[in-house]
Scaffold this motif. Sequence first.
Motif, PDB file in Angstrom:
ATOM      1  N   ALA A 147       0.830  -1.207   0.000  1.00  0.00           N
ATOM      2  CA  ALA A 147       0.000   0.000   0.000  1.00  0.00           C
ATOM      3  C   ALA A 147       0.866   1.261   0.000  1.00  0.00           C
ATOM      4  N   ASP A 148       1.938   1.254   0.791  1.00  0.00           N
ATOM      5  CA  ASP A 148       2.829   2.418   0.834  1.00  0.00           C
ATOM      6  C   ASP A 148       3.535   2.632  -0.503  1.00  0.00           C
ATOM      7  N   THR A 149       3.939   1.548  -1.155  1.00  0.00           N
ATOM      8  CA  THR A 149       4.603   1.654  -2.457  1.00  0.00           C
ATOM      9  C   THR A 149       3.688   2.307  -3.481  1.00  0.00           C
ATOM     10  N   ILE A 150       2.432   1.876  -3.493  1.00  0.00           N
ATOM     11  CA  ILE A 150       1.477   2.460  -4.436  1.00  0.00           C
ATOM     12  C   ILE A 150       1.202   3.917  -4.080  1.00  0.00           C
ATOM     13  N   ALA A 151       0.946   4.184  -2.803  1.00  0.00           N
ATOM     14  CA  ALA A 151       0.609   5.542  -2.377  1.00  0.00           C
ATOM     15  C   ALA A 151       1.737   6.519  -2.685  1.00  0.00           C
ATOM     16  N   HIS A 152       2.980   6.078  -2.543  1.00  0.00           N
ATOM     17  CA  HIS A 152       4.125   6.961  -2.783  1.00  0.00           C
ATOM     18  C   HIS A 152       4.173   7.428  -4.230  1.00  0.00           C
ATOM     19  N   GLU A 153       3.733   6.573  -5.163  1.00  0.00           N
ATOM     20  CA  GLU A 153       3.753   6.935  -6.583  1.00  0.00           C
ATOM     21  C   GLU A 153       2.499   7.689  -6.997  1.00  0.00           C
ATOM     22  N   SER A 154       1.484   7.683  -6.150  1.00  0.00           N
ATOM     23  CA  SER A 154       0.243   8.420  -6.376  1.00  0.00           C
ATOM     24  C   SER A 154      -0.365   8.181  -7.762  1.00  0.00           C
ATOM     25  N   PRO A 155      -0.556   6.922  -8.161  1.00  0.00           N
ATOM     26  CA  PRO A 155      -1.201   6.670  -9.454  1.00  0.00           C
ATOM     27  C   PRO A 155      -2.704   6.941  -9.371  1.00  0.00           C
ATOM     28  N   ASP A 156      -3.294   7.254 -10.501  1.00  0.00           N
ATOM     29  CA  ASP A 156      -4.738   7.463 -10.572  1.00  0.00           C
ATOM     30  C   ASP A 156      -5.466   6.170 -10.909  1.00  0.00           C
ATOM     31  N   VAL A 157      -4.793   5.290 -11.624  1.00  0.00           N
ATOM     32  CA  VAL A 157      -5.339   3.979 -11.981  1.00  0.00           C
ATOM     33  C   VAL A 157      -4.261   2.942 -11.707  1.00  0.00           C
ATOM     34  N   VAL A 158      -4.616   1.872 -11.009  1.00  0.00           N
ATOM     35  CA  VAL A 158      -3.671   0.795 -10.700  1.00  0.00           C
ATOM     36  C   VAL A 158      -4.278  -0.511 -11.189  1.00  0.00           C
ATOM     37  N   VAL A 159      -3.536  -1.250 -11.999  1.00  0.00           N
ATOM     38  CA  VAL A 159      -3.980  -2.593 -12.379  1.00  0.00           C
ATOM     39  C   VAL A 159      -3.144  -3.600 -11.600  1.00  0.00           C
ATOM     40  N   LEU A 160      -3.806  -4.614 -11.075  1.00  0.00           N
ATOM     41  CA  LEU A 160      -3.173  -5.555 -10.153  1.00  0.00           C
ATOM     42  C   LEU A 160      -3.313  -6.984 -10.677  1.00  0.00           C
ATOM     43  N   GLN A 161      -2.234  -7.740 -10.548  1.00  0.00           N
ATOM     44  CA  GLN A 161      -2.285  -9.182 -10.809  1.00  0.00           C
ATOM     45  C   GLN A 161      -1.961  -9.935  -9.517  1.00  0.00           C
ATOM     46  N   GLU A 162      -2.317 -11.215  -9.509  1.00  0.00           N
ATOM     47  CA  GLU A 162      -2.140 -12.083  -8.334  1.00  0.00           C
ATOM     48  C   GLU A 162      -2.833 -11.491  -7.112  1.00  0.00           C
ATOM     49  N   VAL A 163      -4.090 -11.149  -7.277  1.00  0.00           N
ATOM     50  CA  VAL A 163      -4.900 -10.601  -6.192  1.00  0.00           C
ATOM     51  C   VAL A 163      -5.628 -11.753  -5.507  1.00  0.00           C
ATOM     52  N   VAL A 164      -5.354 -11.959  -4.245  1.00  0.00           N
ATOM     53  CA  VAL A 164      -6.009 -13.017  -3.479  1.00  0.00           C
ATOM     54  C   VAL A 164      -6.873 -12.366  -2.414  1.00  0.00           C
ATOM     55  N   ARG A 165      -8.033 -12.981  -2.120  1.00  0.00           N
ATOM     56  CA  ARG A 165      -9.001 -12.304  -1.263  1.00  0.00           C
ATOM     57  C   ARG A 165      -9.508 -13.155  -0.098  1.00  0.00           C
ATOM     58  N   GLY A 166      -8.752 -14.162   0.316  1.00  0.00           N
ATOM     59  CA  GLY A 166      -9.212 -14.941   1.457  1.00  0.00           C
ATOM     60  C   GLY A 166      -8.796 -16.392   1.432  1.00  0.00           C
ATOM     61  N   TRP A 167      -7.721 -16.715   0.725  1.00  0.00           N
ATOM     62  CA  TRP A 167      -7.255 -18.097   0.690  1.00  0.00           C
ATOM     63  C   TRP A 167      -6.592 -18.479   2.013  1.00  0.00           C
ATOM     64  N   LEU A 168      -6.891 -19.687   2.484  1.00  0.00           N
ATOM     65  CA  LEU A 168      -6.221 -20.238   3.662  1.00  0.00           C
ATOM     66  C   LEU A 168      -4.712 -20.228   3.469  1.00  0.00           C
ATOM     67  N   ILE A 169      -4.241 -20.604   2.288  1.00  0.00           N
ATOM     68  CA  ILE A 169      -2.800 -20.716   2.052  1.00  0.00           C
ATOM     69  C   ILE A 169      -2.142 -19.365   1.806  1.00  0.00           C
ATOM     70  N   ASP A 170      -2.901 -18.287   1.931  1.00  0.00           N
ATOM     71  CA  ASP A 170      -2.335 -16.934   1.829  1.00  0.00           C
ATOM     72  C   ASP A 170      -2.760 -16.085   3.022  1.00  0.00           C
ATOM     73  N   ASP A 171      -2.773 -16.688   4.202  1.00  0.00           N
ATOM     74  CA  ASP A 171      -3.100 -15.978   5.445  1.00  0.00           C
ATOM     75  C   ASP A 171      -4.562 -15.524   5.520  1.00  0.00           C
ATOM     76  N   GLN A 172      -5.382 -15.921   4.575  1.00  0.00           N
ATOM     77  CA  GLN A 172      -6.793 -15.550   4.490  1.00  0.00           C
ATOM     78  C   GLN A 172      -6.997 -14.038   4.472  1.00  0.00           C
ATOM     79  N   HIS A 173      -5.990 -13.279   4.057  1.00  0.00           N
ATOM     80  CA  HIS A 173      -6.176 -11.827   3.989  1.00  0.00           C
ATOM     81  C   HIS A 173      -6.798 -11.431   2.645  1.00  0.00           C
ATOM     82  N   ASP A 174      -7.473 -10.282   2.650  1.00  0.00           N
ATOM     83  CA  ASP A 174      -8.116  -9.742   1.458  1.00  0.00           C
ATOM     84  C   ASP A 174      -7.232  -8.619   0.916  1.00  0.00           C
ATOM     85  N   VAL A 175      -6.401  -8.945  -0.056  1.00  0.00           N
ATOM     86  CA  VAL A 175      -5.455  -7.970  -0.606  1.00  0.00           C
ATOM     87  C   VAL A 175      -6.190  -6.780  -1.213  1.00  0.00           C
TER      88      VAL A 175
END
Length: 617
Positions: A407-435
């Motif tokens: 989040a800090d990396t993105i905020a520092h560059e202040s983009p208006d549009v960000v496209v994201l790959q490898e977005v995980v939103r609740g997998w057990l094998i990824d800490d169940q966090h919502d990226v």
Amino acid sequence: MIGPASFATIGILFLLGAIHVFTATLYQSLFGKVPSTTLGVVAIVLFGLSLAAGVVGSRLGPRRSVTTTAAVLAVAMLLTTALRQEWLDLVLSAAAVIAGTQWLALTHAVRTEGRSSPLPIALPVALAIDLVLRSALATVPVFAAPLALAVPLVLVAVLLFLAAGIATLGGMPVWSAPSARGALGLAAVGPLLLAAETGGLNGAQAALAGGLGRDGGPSTQIGLLVVGIGVAAGAIVLARGLPARPGAAAAITVGAVLFWLHVPVVSLAAGAAFAAGIVIAGSALTSGPQLDARSPWGTALACGIGWVLFVAGAFVHYAYFANRESLWLITAFVVAAVLLVPPSPVPRWRPLLAGVVAAAAILVPAAALVLTPPVTTTRAPQSFRVMTYNVHQGFDVDDIPALDRIADTIAHESPDVVVLQEVVRGWLIDDQHDVLGYLAAHLGMTYVFGPNIGDLYGNAILSKYPITDVRRLSYAKEPGLRYQPRGAILARIGDDTTAVRVTIVVTHLDENSEASPVRMEQIRALLNEVGTASPAIIACDCNAKPGAPELKLITDSGFGDLGLQSGGGDNTFPAFGPDERIDYIFGVGVIAAQGRVVASTASDHRPVVVNVTLSAR
């Protein structure tokens, strides 16, 4: 207040944390480097060592075996929280999983005069607390939270855990063993936790199953609130002494069936029933009578079988691209076990405990929902800043959770549009966090999400401007486990109130080194979908180097390499000492300026940013 229930509750929370850290670190550090079957074997062997609780208990005796495994579990999780180094995390979390699964069996098998197992109360309470903590920390586990918060919290928990253990293990502890039907209940605890992690207590999954979370909004917070209502209902059932076994079986069956049907609103509401059933079943499955025994082997075998089923179900689910049949079988096994365990009384919760659990399970997710910053969009200007970023499922270049750094990396560059790959939103094998939910809230941006593997993994677009005309494209799936399902999102930035409208495309092409023909077919499908749209931007992790024929398809269709044109043509992978350029921003009908590759190790890729000015309407 410091006693068996506290001891068991904190220990289960440590064990859940160990499972998350171990599975995430194993997956992030070794996936793609060794066959998936090898990862499955490693996990089965590790969790299978829970069976050694019989040996540990027989050699050390009741008090020393519980004390030793508890100490290893607590210390390993404290060190994991504080050190955060990939291979140390893998080793320490593996030790914590082995000790924790053995500790759980030994704690259930130990009896002192006048005391029964603490698990019928501790297991559902621990699941409720885990939900509350996830809601409070925006789905980031405590063990992965910023060090200044995580280390003191875990240290306090360790001290309380050890104090509760001392208070619990007084007297003359002896061994006990379950009956055959009681062993079935213990064998279902592992599958119950898998059903909870992948569905019943997973707020992001509840929201996406119910039709939320693809087109902006605080979907995961809504899902956590719905699940919290279910947890509260389960606590009330246990406090009022209502029939637990038929209630749990009915709630899980009806809730899970409607949940996985993916009916808008209905499936979201079913998440509450599913969650209530999980909580009640956690108590019912561990309430079977225990008979006097000379060793803990009966309990160890039953619990160990459950952990092997947990790993087998998780492996099939994730290795076969969010395979739902494995979850249906696991859930059916839990329902059968709930109905078949001995009809012994389920411990009735005290009203105060039930009230506190119910209130926290509702109020904390509700507060998180209310406090989620509202997103406001503005008119799209003629010039704006675009970033493409493969966020590595929320982990940094060293495979350590790094949502705050991303989040800090993105905020520092202040983009208006960000496209994201490898977005995980609740997998057990990824800490169940919502990226995506975390980044959208912290950056104050609206989003669209395109799942490719199940509901919880895919691509996304974040924007400060309105997003309209969203289309989601799924590429043809190549046969075999080497090829992941992949796709793209096409959307318009700007709306009818603004003269500026540009098509933004995000995609993530096949990663196999010899799969250039596969990537070419994916590009052809994408370009066919884009058509003659102009102005348009394609941003991707293309998994192809400059000059590859698949990239030539893009440039031959009229798209320019905006990064190369504007100074952002440097290598992007791996983030630490990159030697390959595989992340690109292509455009047609736009002029690029001030492009660059950002020197960040918050993911295993470096992001690319470009300023674009529309040259065509």
